[in-house]
Design a protein around this motif. Sequence first.
Motif, PDB file in Angstrom:
ATOM      1  N   HIS A  76       3.568  -5.880   3.975  1.00 47.43           N
ATOM      2  CA  HIS A  76       2.882  -5.156   5.042  1.00 47.43           C
ATOM      3  C   HIS A  76       1.399  -5.523   4.989  1.00 47.43           C
ATOM      4  O   HIS A  76       0.755  -5.363   3.945  1.00 47.43           O
ATOM      5  CB  HIS A  76       3.046  -3.645   4.876  1.00 47.43           C
ATOM      6  CG  HIS A  76       4.468  -3.181   4.989  1.00 47.43           C
ATOM      7  ND1 HIS A  76       5.052  -2.841   6.182  1.00 47.43           N
ATOM      8  CD2 HIS A  76       5.425  -3.009   4.043  1.00 47.43           C
ATOM      9  CE1 HIS A  76       6.309  -2.470   5.981  1.00 47.43           C
ATOM     10  NE2 HIS A  76       6.553  -2.566   4.690  1.00 47.43           N
ATOM     11  N   VAL A  80       0.197   0.308   2.423  1.00 49.05           N
ATOM     12  CA  VAL A  80       1.303   1.224   2.710  1.00 49.05           C
ATOM     13  C   VAL A  80       1.201   2.449   1.813  1.00 49.05           C
ATOM     14  O   VAL A  80       0.771   2.362   0.661  1.00 49.05           O
ATOM     15  CB  VAL A  80       2.663   0.528   2.508  1.00 49.05           C
ATOM     16  CG1 VAL A  80       2.829  -0.591   3.517  1.00 49.05           C
ATOM     17  CG2 VAL A  80       2.814  -0.010   1.097  1.00 49.05           C
ATOM     18  N   GLN A  84       8.238   7.327  -0.320  1.00 45.25           N
ATOM     19  CA  GLN A  84       9.413   6.507  -0.052  1.00 45.25           C
ATOM     20  C   GLN A  84       9.645   6.356   1.447  1.00 45.25           C
ATOM     21  O   GLN A  84       9.729   7.335   2.179  1.00 45.25           O
ATOM     22  CB  GLN A  84      10.650   7.136  -0.693  1.00 45.25           C
ATOM     23  CG  GLN A  84      11.939   6.371  -0.427  1.00 45.25           C
ATOM     24  CD  GLN A  84      13.151   7.086  -1.009  1.00 45.25           C
ATOM     25  OE1 GLN A  84      13.038   7.852  -1.945  1.00 45.25           O
ATOM     26  NE2 GLN A  84      14.306   6.846  -0.433  1.00 45.25           N
ATOM     27  N   ALA A  87       6.128   3.465   4.742  1.00 47.38           N
ATOM     28  CA  ALA A  87       5.597   2.227   5.320  1.00 47.38           C
ATOM     29  C   ALA A  87       6.439   1.768   6.502  1.00 47.38           C
ATOM     30  O   ALA A  87       5.929   1.440   7.576  1.00 47.38           O
ATOM     31  CB  ALA A  87       5.546   1.142   4.248  1.00 47.38           C
ATOM     32  N   THR A  88       7.744   1.756   6.302  1.00 44.37           N
ATOM     33  CA  THR A  88       8.632   1.348   7.379  1.00 44.37           C
ATOM     34  C   THR A  88       8.553   2.318   8.548  1.00 44.37           C
ATOM     35  O   THR A  88       8.543   1.916   9.715  1.00 44.37           O
ATOM     36  CB  THR A  88      10.072   1.257   6.868  1.00 44.37           C
ATOM     37  OG1 THR A  88      10.153   0.225   5.882  1.00 44.37           O
ATOM     38  CG2 THR A  88      11.043   0.951   7.987  1.00 44.37           C
ATOM     39  N   GLY A 246      13.538   2.431   1.529  1.00 44.01           N
ATOM     40  CA  GLY A 246      12.394   1.633   1.115  1.00 44.01           C
ATOM     41  C   GLY A 246      11.537   2.353   0.094  1.00 44.01           C
ATOM     42  O   GLY A 246      11.338   3.571   0.176  1.00 44.01           O
ATOM     43  N   TRP A 247      11.051   1.606  -0.899  1.00 40.73           N
ATOM     44  CA  TRP A 247      10.161   2.138  -1.936  1.00 40.73           C
ATOM     45  C   TRP A 247       8.917   1.256  -2.024  1.00 40.73           C
ATOM     46  O   TRP A 247       9.020   0.019  -2.092  1.00 40.73           O
ATOM     47  CB  TRP A 247      10.860   2.143  -3.296  1.00 40.73           C
ATOM     48  CG  TRP A 247      11.912   3.184  -3.459  1.00 40.73           C
ATOM     49  CD1 TRP A 247      11.772   4.439  -3.988  1.00 40.73           C
ATOM     50  CD2 TRP A 247      13.306   3.068  -3.105  1.00 40.73           C
ATOM     51  NE1 TRP A 247      12.979   5.104  -3.977  1.00 40.73           N
ATOM     52  CE2 TRP A 247      13.933   4.295  -3.439  1.00 40.73           C
ATOM     53  CE3 TRP A 247      14.074   2.051  -2.523  1.00 40.73           C
ATOM     54  CZ2 TRP A 247      15.290   4.524  -3.238  1.00 40.73           C
ATOM     55  CZ3 TRP A 247      15.412   2.273  -2.306  1.00 40.73           C
ATOM     56  CH2 TRP A 247      16.014   3.500  -2.655  1.00 40.73           C
ATOM     57  N   THR A 248       7.741   1.869  -2.027  1.00 40.71           N
ATOM     58  CA  THR A 248       6.487   1.137  -2.172  1.00 40.71           C
ATOM     59  C   THR A 248       6.308   0.723  -3.630  1.00 40.71           C
ATOM     60  O   THR A 248       6.284   1.571  -4.518  1.00 40.71           O
ATOM     61  CB  THR A 248       5.297   1.995  -1.714  1.00 40.71           C
ATOM     62  OG1 THR A 248       5.474   2.332  -0.335  1.00 40.71           O
ATOM     63  CG2 THR A 248       3.990   1.244  -1.884  1.00 40.71           C
ATOM     64  N   GLU A 254       6.964  -3.426  -0.097  1.00 40.66           N
ATOM     65  CA  GLU A 254       7.997  -2.387  -0.049  1.00 40.66           C
ATOM     66  C   GLU A 254       9.338  -3.018  -0.435  1.00 40.66           C
ATOM     67  O   GLU A 254       9.760  -4.012   0.166  1.00 40.66           O
ATOM     68  CB  GLU A 254       8.071  -1.797   1.359  1.00 40.66           C
ATOM     69  CG  GLU A 254       9.115  -0.715   1.531  1.00 40.66           C
ATOM     70  CD  GLU A 254       9.246  -0.278   2.975  1.00 40.66           C
ATOM     71  OE1 GLU A 254       9.812   0.798   3.217  1.00 40.66           O
ATOM     72  OE2 GLU A 254       8.785  -1.022   3.871  1.00 40.66           O
TER      73      GLU A 254
END
Length: 301
Positions: A76, A80, A84, A87-88, A246-248, A254
């Motif tokens: 990204h 972000v 969890q 970001a997406t 998703g996890w940063t 991510e």
Amino acid sequence: MTTPTKLQPAPVIDETAQLLTEHYVFPEIAEQLAALLRRRLHEGAYDVDAAEDLAPLVTADLQSVNGDRHLSLKYHAEPVPPEQGEATLQAIRRDFDTSLGGAPRTELLDGRVALLELAPMLFPLGWAAEPLSAALTLVSRAQALIVDLRANRGGDPDTVAFVCSYLLDQRTHLNTMYWRDGERSEQSWSQPHVPGASFGGSKPLYVLSSGTTFSAAEELAYDLQQLGRAVVVGERTRGGAHPRNGWTVHPHLEAAIPVGRAINPVSGTNWEGTGVQPDVPCAAADALDRAHTLALARLDG
């Protein structure tokens, strides 16, 4: 001027490997992938200076064992948040606001055939129910309908069920999702009543596909195809059937990891890896003209 801090790949790889072992829907594959990432790190394969360069390298390795296209390390450009999936979600919201809620095109073609484009995503149902209901109600009076998914890259399974509810006459089992823990499954059903007017389950329906049609958009095409409700026209789709979270793992990275798998009640399988095979294969660019011709022929028949 501040010099950007050089990327440290080891913490990113360690956290991604740990997330895989904890959450990936296929535990045995997760162990193989975690070992692969750590070995590649040790070999120096990830010795790059920027997060933007690391993402495609790790993604290629993540997808190298079983070809799961939902597995990725996503870059990204903007920092972000650590929460969890946040970001997406932020990126999705921007797309929602610039696409009329995911229904950017409705058009009445010759012969009272309607075209409805759903793109770039099937957005979360809490956002998308109102604009999709308006669009689906608008095309409900057409004699035939073409749903264009050629530029759709996925989205929310609940939104798939919502759209299907306008295209079927009765409550129908569409899909079952099985989760990593092996103790939970979740069925997806269309609903017999919808806001606005329904196109219904008897008039001709065509779905356009391309090689970039992905994930939840593939489910929409696949569910309707397996039920015998729609004719899929275009190209074989990309082939991703596993819902992901998703996890940063870095301010700009991510880790996207599938946490479940879909099983269709008609076929007993899904479109993972194979994609949705069109009933009428043709180049994506020709799919609309082909579907329109088929619709007119059927209405005249």
